[in-house]
Design an enzyme around this catalytic site. Structure first.
Site, PDB file in Angstrom:
ATOM      1  N   THR A   1      47.439  31.106  32.063  1.00  0.00           N
ATOM      2  CA  THR A   1      48.379  32.218  31.891  1.00  0.00           C
ATOM      3  C   THR A   1      49.804  31.739  31.653  1.00  0.00           C
ATOM      4  O   THR A   1      50.556  32.372  30.904  1.00  0.00           O
ATOM      5  CB  THR A   1      48.328  33.161  33.114  1.00  0.00           C
ATOM      6  OG1 THR A   1      46.991  33.664  33.247  1.00  0.00           O
ATOM      7  CG2 THR A   1      49.269  34.334  32.942  1.00  0.00           C
TER       8      THR A   1
ATOM      9  N   ILE B   1      42.069  35.182  31.265  1.00  0.00           N
ATOM     10  CA  ILE B   1      42.998  34.299  30.549  1.00  0.00           C
ATOM     11  C   ILE B   1      43.243  33.094  31.445  1.00  0.00           C
ATOM     12  O   ILE B   1      44.033  33.158  32.389  1.00  0.00           O
ATOM     13  CB  ILE B   1      44.334  34.980  30.193  1.00  0.00           C
ATOM     14  CG1 ILE B   1      44.107  36.208  29.314  1.00  0.00           C
ATOM     15  CG2 ILE B   1      45.261  33.986  29.477  1.00  0.00           C
ATOM     16  CD1 ILE B   1      45.392  36.957  28.949  1.00  0.00           C
ATOM     17  N   ASP B   2      42.540  32.020  31.181  1.00  0.00           N
ATOM     18  CA  ASP B   2      42.770  30.764  31.900  1.00  0.00           C
ATOM     19  C   ASP B   2      43.909  30.050  31.184  1.00  0.00           C
ATOM     20  O   ASP B   2      43.826  29.781  29.988  1.00  0.00           O
ATOM     21  CB  ASP B   2      41.495  29.922  31.875  1.00  0.00           C
ATOM     22  CG  ASP B   2      41.606  28.686  32.750  1.00  0.00           C
ATOM     23  OD1 ASP B   2      42.507  28.632  33.602  1.00  0.00           O
ATOM     24  OD2 ASP B   2      40.757  27.782  32.586  1.00  0.00           O
TER      25      ASP B   2
ATOM     26  N   ASP C   1      37.001  34.375  33.858  1.00  0.00           N
ATOM     27  CA  ASP C   1      38.449  34.163  33.887  1.00  0.00           C
ATOM     28  C   ASP C   1      38.987  34.767  32.595  1.00  0.00           C
ATOM     29  O   ASP C   1      38.743  34.242  31.512  1.00  0.00           O
ATOM     30  CB  ASP C   1      38.798  32.681  33.961  1.00  0.00           C
ATOM     31  CG  ASP C   1      40.264  32.450  34.318  1.00  0.00           C
ATOM     32  OD1 ASP C   1      41.086  33.344  34.033  1.00  0.00           O
ATOM     33  OD2 ASP C   1      40.593  31.392  34.877  1.00  0.00           O
TER      34      ASP C   1
ATOM     35  N   GLU D   1      38.660  36.927  38.008  1.00  0.00           N
ATOM     36  CA  GLU D   1      39.814  36.358  38.698  1.00  0.00           C
ATOM     37  C   GLU D   1      40.753  37.432  39.223  1.00  0.00           C
ATOM     38  O   GLU D   1      41.270  37.327  40.342  1.00  0.00           O
ATOM     39  CB  GLU D   1      40.593  35.427  37.759  1.00  0.00           C
ATOM     40  CG  GLU D   1      41.827  34.856  38.442  1.00  0.00           C
ATOM     41  CD  GLU D   1      42.627  33.898  37.589  1.00  0.00           C
ATOM     42  OE1 GLU D   1      43.505  33.227  38.147  1.00  0.00           O
ATOM     43  OE2 GLU D   1      42.365  33.825  36.371  1.00  0.00           O
TER      44      GLU D   1
ATOM     45  N   ASP E   1      37.342  29.208  37.324  1.00  0.00           N
ATOM     46  CA  ASP E   1      38.020  28.152  36.568  1.00  0.00           C
ATOM     47  C   ASP E   1      37.044  27.149  35.973  1.00  0.00           C
ATOM     48  O   ASP E   1      37.318  26.572  34.917  1.00  0.00           O
ATOM     49  CB  ASP E   1      39.001  27.386  37.474  1.00  0.00           C
ATOM     50  CG  ASP E   1      40.139  28.225  37.987  1.00  0.00           C
ATOM     51  OD1 ASP E   1      40.755  28.927  37.169  1.00  0.00           O
ATOM     52  OD2 ASP E   1      40.414  28.188  39.204  1.00  0.00           O
TER      53      ASP E   1
END
Length: 274
Positions: free
Chosen positions: A100, A97-98, A95, A74, A222
């Site tokens: 944030t 840190i999905d 990803d 990402e 995502d």
């Protein structure tokens, strides 16, 4: 390396190890205090130093283990590799840190999401809630699991009794459109939940903790891993009118709920707007 593509189970093993290490780093940096907060697409679309650090760590580990693979992340996009699938036919979709915003506020819903794609098809994936340690995994054709238990999704068949998760974009005009869709959908479902983490939403649907999920504006990182988890739990994961899941819309629901939910979302122009 002998140039052969490893079995999906082996790719999952790598993904799980990388995701667990990445989740530990995210939690450690959260405990030390969130720093380096900046914005991306809008003033509400935040990125932290941890997002970038976790992605760099995960990419470095993948490079060490599988140097011929490509990596799509990402924060940094396509890491160096020989084309979209590297020289090996394998691409990792990450990803770091999905969720944030949850991470920024200290809410316990943020995840590391990592999927392995072979020749354009996602074959293995893991989503790990870094805050809680909950972990969902899937291998194409082999089912989806959490804590050793195979997942089968919700058994609900009546959309009017379905708990549906969703999310919102960062652009104010898009949010306004999504709010309008939600306003007109909510009379037809039991209720709505919004956790702020697409990958976890998909896994909750896979587990049957929510009955279905939809969202506009998702990028591949995502939904690649969570979408496989949902699919392997028996859910249908698609866009509108047979389109593949993607930025226009992702819908995930058991077959009995997918049609009615899809039709409402199509009528409400859920894939439209900004």
């Amino acid at each position: 390396m002998d140039g052969t593509t490893p079995a999906p189970e082996e790719l999952l093993k790598i993904a799980v190890e990388v995701a667990r290490e990445a989740a530990e780093t995210a939690c450690r940096m959260r405990a030390d205090g969130v720093s380096g907060v900046a914005t991306k697409s809008t003033v509400t679309d935040v990125v932290t130093a941890a997002d970038r650090a976790v992605e760099r760590q995960a990419v470095a580990t993948l490079r060490a283990v599988r140097p011929g693979d490509a990596v799509l992340g990402e924060e940094y996009g396509d890491a160096e590799g020989a084309g979209p699938a590297g020289g090996s036919g394998v691409r990792w979709i990450l990803d770091p840190i999905d969720g944030t915003v949850n991470y920024l506020y200290g809410l316990p819903h943020y995840a590391v999401s990592l999927a392995a794609e072979v020749d354009g098809e996602v074959v293995a994936g893991v989503v790990r809630n870094a805050a809680t340690g909950d972990e969902w995994t899937a291998v194409r054709g082999r089912g989806a699991y959490r804590a050793g238990q195979r997942l089968h999704g919700s058994v609900e068949t009546d959309l009017g009794q379905a708990l549906v998760a969703t999310g919102f974009g960062y652009d104010p005009a898009r949010r306004a459109h999504q709010a309008g869709v939600l306003h007109r959908l909510i009379p037809y479902v039991r209720d709505i939940r919004r956790f702020g983490v697409a990958s976890i939403d998909l896994c909750l649907a896979a587990e049957g903790l929510v009955d279905g999920y939809y969202e506009k504006g998702l990028n591949l990182w995502d939904h690649a891993a969570g979408g496989l988890v949902a699919t392997e739990a028996g859910l249908r994961v698609d866009g509108l009118a047979g389109a593949a899941p993607g930025p226009d819309l992702v819908i995930a629901a058991p077959p009995a709920l997918f049609g009615p939910l899809h039709d409402h979302l199509a009528r409400l122009d859920a894939a439209g707007g900004p």
